[in-house]
Design an enzyme around this catalytic site. Structure first.
Site, PDB file in Angstrom:
ATOM      1  N   CYS A 126       0.820  -1.222   0.000  1.00  0.00           N
ATOM      2  CA  CYS A 126       0.000   0.000   0.000  1.00  0.00           C
ATOM      3  C   CYS A 126       0.851   1.268   0.000  1.00  0.00           C
ATOM      4  CB  CYS A 126      -0.971  -0.024   1.178  1.00  0.00           C
ATOM      5  SG  CYS A 126      -0.206  -0.394   2.755  1.00  0.00           S
TER       6      CYS A 126
HETATM    7  N1  LIG Z   1      -4.173  -4.664   5.089  1.00  0.00           N
HETATM    8  C1  LIG Z   1      -3.653  -3.945   4.118  1.00  0.00           C
HETATM    9  O1  LIG Z   1      -3.942  -2.732   3.925  1.00  0.00           O
HETATM   10  C2  LIG Z   1      -2.666  -4.588   3.198  1.00  0.00           C
HETATM   11  C3  LIG Z   1      -2.200  -5.868   3.420  1.00  0.00           C
HETATM   12  N2  LIG Z   1      -1.318  -6.410   2.513  1.00  0.00           N
HETATM   13  C4  LIG Z   1      -0.705  -7.726   2.681  1.00  0.00           C
HETATM   14  O2  LIG Z   1      -1.654  -8.729   2.313  1.00  0.00           O
HETATM   15  C5  LIG Z   1      -1.470  -9.880   3.096  1.00  0.00           C
HETATM   16  C6  LIG Z   1      -2.745 -10.149   3.863  1.00  0.00           C
HETATM   17  O3  LIG Z   1      -2.930  -9.007   4.657  1.00  0.00           O
HETATM   18  P1  LIG Z   1      -4.251  -8.828   5.495  1.00  0.00           P
HETATM   19  O4  LIG Z   1      -5.413  -9.372   4.748  1.00  0.00           O
HETATM   20  O5  LIG Z   1      -4.276  -7.431   5.937  1.00  0.00           O
HETATM   21  O6  LIG Z   1      -3.906  -9.798   6.726  1.00  0.00           O
HETATM   22  P2  LIG Z   1      -4.912 -10.449   7.772  1.00  0.00           P
HETATM   23  O7  LIG Z   1      -4.091 -10.769   8.961  1.00  0.00           O
HETATM   24  O8  LIG Z   1      -6.119  -9.608   7.917  1.00  0.00           O
HETATM   25  O9  LIG Z   1      -5.340 -11.835   7.058  1.00  0.00           O
HETATM   26  C7  LIG Z   1      -4.401 -12.838   6.807  1.00  0.00           C
HETATM   27  C8  LIG Z   1      -5.182 -14.116   6.602  1.00  0.00           C
HETATM   28  O10 LIG Z   1      -4.250 -15.158   6.318  1.00  0.00           O
HETATM   29  C9  LIG Z   1      -4.676 -16.301   7.030  1.00  0.00           C
HETATM   30  N3  LIG Z   1      -3.525 -17.171   7.232  1.00  0.00           N
HETATM   31  C10 LIG Z   1      -2.433 -16.941   7.985  1.00  0.00           C
HETATM   32  N4  LIG Z   1      -1.578 -17.991   7.875  1.00  0.00           N
HETATM   33  C11 LIG Z   1      -2.169 -18.882   7.044  1.00  0.00           C
HETATM   34  C12 LIG Z   1      -1.802 -20.154   6.535  1.00  0.00           C
HETATM   35  N5  LIG Z   1      -0.647 -20.728   6.862  1.00  0.00           N
HETATM   36  N6  LIG Z   1      -2.647 -20.794   5.697  1.00  0.00           N
HETATM   37  C13 LIG Z   1      -3.824 -20.221   5.342  1.00  0.00           C
HETATM   38  N7  LIG Z   1      -4.241 -19.017   5.791  1.00  0.00           N
HETATM   39  C14 LIG Z   1      -3.406 -18.367   6.638  1.00  0.00           C
HETATM   40  C15 LIG Z   1      -5.224 -15.781   8.317  1.00  0.00           C
HETATM   41  O11 LIG Z   1      -6.108 -16.754   8.828  1.00  0.00           O
HETATM   42  P3  LIG Z   1      -6.682 -16.598  10.313  1.00  0.00           P
HETATM   43  O12 LIG Z   1      -7.720 -15.552  10.197  1.00  0.00           O
HETATM   44  O13 LIG Z   1      -7.257 -17.946  10.614  1.00  0.00           O
HETATM   45  O14 LIG Z   1      -5.534 -16.215  11.196  1.00  0.00           O
HETATM   46  C16 LIG Z   1      -5.949 -14.529   7.856  1.00  0.00           C
HETATM   47  O15 LIG Z   1      -7.284 -14.808   7.529  1.00  0.00           O
HETATM   48  C17 LIG Z   1      -0.308  -9.593   4.045  1.00  0.00           C
HETATM   49  O16 LIG Z   1       0.906 -10.080   3.515  1.00  0.00           O
HETATM   50  C18 LIG Z   1      -0.304  -8.070   4.102  1.00  0.00           C
HETATM   51  O17 LIG Z   1       0.943  -7.589   4.479  1.00  0.00           O
HETATM   52  C19 LIG Z   1      -0.967  -5.734   1.352  1.00  0.00           C
HETATM   53  C20 LIG Z   1      -1.419  -4.463   1.131  1.00  0.00           C
HETATM   54  C21 LIG Z   1      -2.226  -3.779   2.074  1.00  0.00           C
HETATM   55  C1  LIG Z   2      -0.532   0.002   9.467  1.00  0.00           C
HETATM   56  C2  LIG Z   2       0.341  -1.105   8.955  1.00  0.00           C
HETATM   57  O1  LIG Z   2       0.834  -1.920   9.695  1.00  0.00           O
HETATM   58  N1  LIG Z   2       0.505  -1.174   7.631  1.00  0.00           N
HETATM   59  C3  LIG Z   2       1.304  -2.224   7.026  1.00  0.00           C
HETATM   60  C4  LIG Z   2       1.012  -2.250   5.568  1.00  0.00           C
HETATM   61  C5  LIG Z   2       1.233  -3.642   5.089  1.00  0.00           C
HETATM   62  C6  LIG Z   2       1.097  -3.832   3.650  1.00  0.00           C
HETATM   63  O2  LIG Z   2       0.962  -3.000   2.806  1.00  0.00           O
HETATM   64  O3  LIG Z   2       1.196  -5.092   3.361  1.00  0.00           O
HETATM   65  P1  LIG Z   2       2.261  -5.809   2.435  1.00  0.00           P
HETATM   66  O4  LIG Z   2       3.423  -4.939   2.331  1.00  0.00           O
HETATM   67  O5  LIG Z   2       2.541  -7.122   3.055  1.00  0.00           O
HETATM   68  O6  LIG Z   2       1.591  -5.934   1.131  1.00  0.00           O
HETATM   69  C7  LIG Z   2       2.808  -2.019   7.236  1.00  0.00           C
HETATM   70  O7  LIG Z   2       3.251  -0.871   7.217  1.00  0.00           O
HETATM   71  O8  LIG Z   2       3.506  -3.044   7.336  1.00  0.00           O
END
Ligand SMILES: NC(=O)C1=CN([C@@H]2O[C@H](COP(=O)(O)OP(=O)(O)OC[C@H]3O[C@@H](n4cnc5c(N)ncnc54)[C@H](OP(=O)(O)O)[C@@H]3O)[C@@H](O)[C@H]2O)C=CC1
Ligand SMILES: CC(=O)N[C@@H](CCC(=O)OP(=O)(O)O)C(=O)O
EC number: 1.2.1.38
Length: 314
Positions: free
Chosen positions: A116
């Site tokens: 992000c």
């Molecule tokens: N949030 C954001 O704004 C952004 C996030 N991301 C990236 O996207 C990815 C997901 O982020 P986000 O959705 O926020 O994370 P969350 O923690 O909200 O969700 C992660 C999900 O992965 C599941 N999980 C964890 N380990 C396993 C496994 N071994 N097998 C199957 N499922 C698993 C978890 O399950 P359970 O619920 O059972 O623990 C959970 O539902 C991360 O790498 C994050 O850094 C990228 C851009 C932006």
């Molecule tokens: C508030 C906060 O914790 N933000 C996250 C954004 C994570 C993210 O963008 O996820 P990936 O880089 O895995 O796609 C951070 O800065 O790590």
């Protein structure tokens, strides 16, 4: 044609948001995993290999594990984690990056969805490097203000549980100056040195804005704020999801404050240039769950499948 799509990590923040985007699609059949098996490697492998497109909405380690499970050459992975963003063989999932990027996404079976903060930073600076206004050797800094959904389920729970007054104020973090987005920020702008980067999480659910402050003397000799804004406008000419605002955006200046949530619930990125005679601020804002994650992932799928790029997105 109907495409089989699986979201590994479907119960997570980005996974849930992708499901919302896909819910209304007639051209997609969403494969679902039983909740009690969602961490079962065999069941995950079965569904990953049954999918035309599989989104990885997982922590980095689980994403690498999923990538190793693929035996079906047809399956295209779109990974939302940080794990593969600078790995050879993985196309960077930012169609607006450069003229050749859509073809790279179309032909790839491994697509790494940008982070992000990184998405905003790269969209703000890549045009300036490509136009020769900012040298690859330039030393820059950046801050990012983001809503707490950026931290995923864990951080959302922390903020929404209440009771912790520290969470009421904005909190700078990654103070070790080694944020996990730095490698992609360099790789996809062409900058040879990592920016000094400080993200700040605030007490609001979503929204994000990256600011890059620059002295005009850091740019190509004679460059004024006008040229910077024009370089952005030229780079993103015709781009459906990138809006380059007028120089020194009058509405924002009149309001006196910048609205970090101004792109929420869209897949859009707004780019701003504010400036004095000697200094500029280049700012990029987006929805961290929209173009910062789930919206970008759906857009990458649309590009890869040769579908209308904005299908299901606003
Ligand atoms: N949030 C954001 O704004 C952004 C996030 N991301 C990236 O996207 C990815 C997901 O982020 P986000 O959705 O926020 O994370 P969350 O923690 O909200 O969700 C992660 C999900 O992965 C599941 N999980 C964890 N380990 C396993 C496994 N071994 N097998 C199957 N499922 C698993 C978890 O399950 P359970 O619920 O059972 O623990 C959970 O539902 C991360 O790498 C994050 O850094 C990228 C851009 C932006
Ligand atoms: C508030 C906060 O914790 N933000 C996250 C954004 C994570 C993210 O963008 O996820 P990936 O880089 O895995 O796609 C951070 O800065 O790590």
């Amino acid at each position: 044609m109907t495409y089989a799509v699986f979201v590994d990590g479907q119960e997570g923040t980005t996974g849930l948001r992708i499901h919302e985007y896909l819910a209304a699609r007639q051209d997609v059949e969403v494969l679902r995993i039983d909740a009690d098996k969602r961490k079962d490697p065999a069941e995950r492998a079965r569904l990953l290999n049954a999918a035309d497109v599989a989104f990885l909405c997982l922590p980095d380690a689980a994403s690498r594990e999923a990538a190793a499970m693929i035996s079906n050459p047809r399956t295209c992975l779109i990974d939302a984690s940080t794990a593969h963003r600078t790995v050879p063989g993985w196309a960077f999932g930012l169609p607006e990056l450069c003229k050749s990027q859509r073809e790279a996404i179309r032909t790839a079976k491994r697509i790494a969805n940008p982070g992000c903060h990184a998405s905003a930073f790269i969209l703000a600076l890549r045009p300036l490097v490509d136009a020769g206004l900012l040298a690859p050797e330039a030393l820059v800094s950046a801050t990012s203000i983001t809503g707490y959904s950026g931290g995923g389920k864990g951080m959302i729970g922390e903020y929404e549980a209440g009771g912790n007054t520290k969470l009421l104020s904005p909190r700078p973090y990654a103070l070790g100056l080694a944020h996990k987005h730095l490698p992609e920020m360099m790789a996809h702008t062409g900058l040879k040195t990592a920016p000094v980067f400080m993200p700040i999480v605030g007490n609001f659910y979503k929204g994000l804005a990256v600011t890059v402050p620059l002295h005009l003397s850091q740019l190509r000799a004679g460059t004024q704020a006008e040229q910077v804004q024009q370089a952005l406008a030229a780079h993103y000419e015709g781009e459906r999801f990138i809006r380059v605002m007028p120089l020194r955006d009058a509405d924002t200046l009149a309001e006196g404050f910048f609205d970090v949530q101004g792109c929420n619930d869209t897949n859009r990125v707004d780019l701003f240039v504010f400036g004095s005679e000697t200094q500029i601020l280049v700012m990029a804002r987006l929805d961290n769950l929209g173009k910062g994650a789930s919206g970008a992932a759906v857009q990458a799928m649309n590009v890869h499948l040769g579908l209308e790029e904005s299908l299901g997105l606003v």
